[in-house]
Design an enzyme around this catalytic site. Structure first.
Site, PDB file in Angstrom:
ATOM      1  N   GLU A  92       0.837  -1.199   0.000  1.00 29.47           N
ATOM      2  CA  GLU A  92       0.000   0.000   0.000  1.00 29.47           C
ATOM      3  C   GLU A  92       0.871   1.247   0.000  1.00 29.47           C
ATOM      4  O   GLU A  92       1.852   1.320   0.751  1.00 29.47           O
ATOM      5  CB  GLU A  92      -0.874  -0.003   1.272  1.00 29.47           C
ATOM      6  N   HIS A 123       2.410   4.646   0.949  1.00 28.98           N
ATOM      7  CA  HIS A 123       2.560   5.332   2.241  1.00 28.98           C
ATOM      8  C   HIS A 123       3.191   6.701   2.042  1.00 28.98           C
ATOM      9  O   HIS A 123       4.124   7.076   2.754  1.00 28.98           O
ATOM     10  CB  HIS A 123       3.389   4.482   3.203  1.00 28.98           C
ATOM     11  N   ASP A 145       3.546  -1.690   5.920  1.00 31.32           N
ATOM     12  CA  ASP A 145       2.600  -2.478   6.727  1.00 31.32           C
ATOM     13  C   ASP A 145       3.005  -3.941   6.869  1.00 31.32           C
ATOM     14  O   ASP A 145       2.396  -4.679   7.657  1.00 31.32           O
ATOM     15  CB  ASP A 145       1.193  -2.406   6.116  1.00 31.32           C
ATOM     16  N   HIS A 162      -2.091  -3.553   9.146  1.00 33.13           N
ATOM     17  CA  HIS A 162      -2.865  -2.829   8.111  1.00 33.13           C
ATOM     18  C   HIS A 162      -4.316  -2.836   8.570  1.00 33.13           C
ATOM     19  O   HIS A 162      -4.960  -3.893   8.608  1.00 33.13           O
ATOM     20  CB  HIS A 162      -2.677  -3.564   6.779  1.00 33.13           C
ATOM     21  N   GLU A 180      -7.193  -2.158   7.465  1.00 39.94           N
ATOM     22  CA  GLU A 180      -8.270  -2.717   6.639  1.00 39.94           C
ATOM     23  C   GLU A 180      -8.385  -4.240   6.738  1.00 39.94           C
ATOM     24  O   GLU A 180      -9.396  -4.823   6.345  1.00 39.94           O
ATOM     25  CB  GLU A 180      -8.068  -2.315   5.170  1.00 39.94           C
ATOM     26  N   HIS A 235      -2.234   7.233   8.705  1.00 38.65           N
ATOM     27  CA  HIS A 235      -1.631   6.562   7.547  1.00 38.65           C
ATOM     28  C   HIS A 235      -0.452   7.368   6.974  1.00 38.65           C
ATOM     29  O   HIS A 235      -0.654   8.454   6.433  1.00 38.65           O
ATOM     30  CB  HIS A 235      -2.696   6.354   6.467  1.00 38.65           C
ATOM     31  N   GLU A 294       3.802   5.623  11.887  1.00 35.50           N
ATOM     32  CA  GLU A 294       4.507   4.710  10.983  1.00 35.50           C
ATOM     33  C   GLU A 294       5.871   5.263  10.583  1.00 35.50           C
ATOM     34  O   GLU A 294       6.850   4.515  10.490  1.00 35.50           O
ATOM     35  CB  GLU A 294       3.666   4.439   9.734  1.00 35.50           C
TER      36      GLU A 294
HETATM   37 ZN   LIG Z   1       0.388   1.638   6.975  1.00 32.88          ZN
END
Ligand SMILES: [Zn+2]
Length: 266
Positions: free
Chosen positions: A34, A36, A45, A120, A122, A177, A182
């Protein structure tokens, strides 16, 4: 202490020896591919939960299963959205079935205590579904003593730490995010993969209290991050690394009845 407690790196007799009595906790990291933002790679992630799992496994005498490198579709209000370049995702049922299969396979080899270490957001409900299906199908096979802890590492950041890390106010995990959490963890663990000079500073994204599909790309900040990583630092990353690792270790010791001293004596 097993410094590299990765199941896939072992010859089978060693794996078998660790698995057969069912006591070894199996940690399964789940991530995603994904975007970032402009300043971090696509596998943040994956790297973060894998490293948490490695650190925790070393302290609870666990094994780390190969990480899931793809996750459920990025959602606009917590991951920027699946339309973003670089984000490559699985359908929900694919993820559910893969995780269900992996849990059942490790259980077939003797595993009884599992921790799903999510990186992650989701993935969350699909993990719950996979766990439920795996437990149900294992019951059908007469296996009734499997216990599975499901966790996301950021949930172990306590309020005191949040106050330290976000002195100007916490925007909430959903818009973290590619933000301070992170980025700080990546600076602490993989500084060579962070290009802080390319980070885009912008106010935390705000969204209406509903989703729209197809997504409206204009809702996502063009950077792909949902809040600014400007205040990220290696020190903050190290603090969260310590707090979350300790919290996860404590949770697994509690749930799997591992006495803290047992490790050293083993
Ligand atoms: Zn992430």
């Amino acid at each position: 202490m097993t410094e590299r407690p990765f199941a896939a790196e072992m010859p089978w007799p060693d794996f078998h020896a660790r698995m057969k009595d069912g006591k070894t906790p199996i940690l399964i990291p789940l991530g995603s591919m994904e975007q970032h933002g402009h300043h971090m790679p696509l596998h943040v992630d994956v790297l973060l939960p894998t490293e948490f799992a490695r650190r925790v496994a070393a302290r609870v005498d666990g094994l780390v299963a190969p990480s899931f490198t793809y996750g459920y579709k990025s959602q606009q209000k917590c991951g920027g959205g699946n339309h973003m370049p670089g984000t490559v995702s699985l359908e929900g049922q694919t993820l559910v079935h893969q995780l269900r299969d992996v849990i059942k396979e490790f259980a077939r080899h003797g595993g009884r205590n599992f921790a799903i270490v999510n990186g992650h957001y989701e993935n969350s409900w699909f993990i719950n579904e996979a766990v439920d299906l795996a437990l149900r199908e294992l019951r059908w096979d007469g296996v009734t003593d499997v216990k599975i802890v499901v966790l996301s590492y950021w949930d172990f950041v306590n309020q005191e730490t949040i106050d330290k890390i976000y002195p100007d106010g916490f925007p909430g995990w959903a818009v973290e995010h590619g933000g301070v959490l992170e980025t700080s963890l990546m600076l602490a663990l993989y500084p060579d993969l962070v290009q802080l000079q390319r980070a885009v500073d912008h106010p935390a994204a705000t969204f209406p209290p509903y989703d729209v599909y197809p997504v409206k790309p204009e809702w996502t900040p063009s950077s792909g991050t949902l809040s600014s990583p400007k205040n990220a630092s290696r020190e903050k990353g190290e603090l969260m690394l310590r707090i979350c690792t300790d919290g996860i270790v404590q949770a697994l010791q509690d749930e799997f009845s591992i006495s803290p001293g047992a490790r050293a004596a083993a």
